[in-house]
Design an enzyme around this catalytic site. Sequence first.
Site, PDB file in Angstrom:
ATOM      1  N   CYS A 188      91.639  43.970   8.231  1.00  0.00           N
ATOM      2  CA  CYS A 188      91.956  42.539   8.350  1.00  0.00           C
ATOM      3  C   CYS A 188      91.325  41.883   9.562  1.00  0.00           C
ATOM      4  CB  CYS A 188      93.455  42.324   8.497  1.00  0.00           C
ATOM      5  SG  CYS A 188      94.391  42.895   7.130  1.00  0.00           S
ATOM      6  N   CYS A 329      63.929  74.643  25.341  1.00  0.00           N
ATOM      7  CA  CYS A 329      62.846  75.051  26.218  1.00  0.00           C
ATOM      8  C   CYS A 329      61.577  74.405  25.675  1.00  0.00           C
ATOM      9  CB  CYS A 329      62.747  76.572  26.299  1.00  0.00           C
ATOM     10  SG  CYS A 329      62.448  77.335  24.695  1.00  0.00           S
TER      11      CYS A 329
END
Lengths: 372, 84
Positions: A188, A329
């Site tokens: 709402c 890495c």
Amino acid sequence: MQSLSIEEKKRYSRHIILPEVGIEGQQKLKSTSVLVVGAGGLGSPVLLYLTAAGIGHIGILDFDQVDESNLQRQILYSTNDVGKSKAKSALTHLTALNPLINFDFFEERLDNHNALDILGNFDIIVDGSDNFQTRYLINDACVILGKPWVFGSIYKFEGQVSVFNYNNGPSYRCLYPTPPLPGEMDNCSEIGVIGVLPGIIGTYQANEVVKMVLGIGQVLSGQLLVFDALNMNQYKVKFQKNSDNFELTQLVDYEVFCGTKKVINLNDSISPKDLAIIIEDNLDFQLIDVRENWEAEICKIHNSQLIPLSQLGSKIELISTTKPVVFYCHHGLRSAQAISFLKSKHNFTNLINLSSGIHGWAMEVDNGMEQY
Amino acid sequence: MEKSVNSNKILFFGITKDITGLSELYLNLEGKSIATFKEELTLKFPKLKLLSSLNIALNHEYVPLDLIISLGDEIALIPPVSGG
């Protein structure tokens, strides 16, 4: 059953003269306890009518405060209540309406910690909430506790009403087994609602409660009623019970179930794109770069923490044991070694590898990144 | 198609009304399954595909998706709503 005082007989006389109610029916109402979850648009008429009707014990649950924009439909409150606790303001107004009722109020949000305790104290639960998580929580708690609940929900000019888990009838999960995804349906506050609609739907809910207590008429069990306030159509649809939905023995995480809380899957590896998504979504996790200092000087992923693989053994305490940790890495090999070491020697279970490394990140996510 | 005995009435509720811009529609769906009907409707209104939880009722009852529609059957699309 609790008997009625003279005062009560006078107050409820228009009930009592109905053959369908009578003294006995009014005593049933007095002997019943009802919890209303959410004292907003739906909760307002539910609470007002149940209080007026003489339900002996009523619980009011709402964590929120009254906002000016609530007053267009939440008829329990007046302008003076703006900024005040809804539960407390509701208590004040309802006590003024009917001081003969025994009220409990809960200024808290219904959640997995309190649901079973709070709902356990009431005979019937009425849903006046405004979100799917709470509805599935109410449903599951009611199934576990063996309590009926009256569902109501609204959207713009339309409302839905049903009664679940009543006399071995179906549950909310039988009607809607899976919740819609977040954003599929709005509430709402985002899309608006016509003020009288929760008044109508909430009043229907209160009517179901009264019928259940009195044992009169046909309760909306196994049926969903859809009301359209624009054309005044009322559509009823039958649905079946699925007994699988009654096997549950404990509550689940409703934010995860309804997709409102995103979770990082603790798979062994993650793709650059998925990593970008969890960064974008601000999910809580740790990002660790296990390359050497010179490599990190060339390029790195924002907000990562550098712990070169060569120093990992002496810096275990820097690695989170509680939240997911993504390692990277250059190409994914050293980060895999780091994870394998931490899993076997230190029993970590929360580690994820960016398996294509920062190279994959540069290729798929950040094309402007310096590469080497 | 005009409303007649040679058609099926389809009712739209909740967000399906907003997506289609219709509250009702008359089509001849004789011989089609609910699933086929849903598929064809989704082609016409692709946004319906986004609804992960959408119930389709036939003559006021939820039925299996492979059920075949007869003339005169009334169909309703009912998504869950959450306001309160």
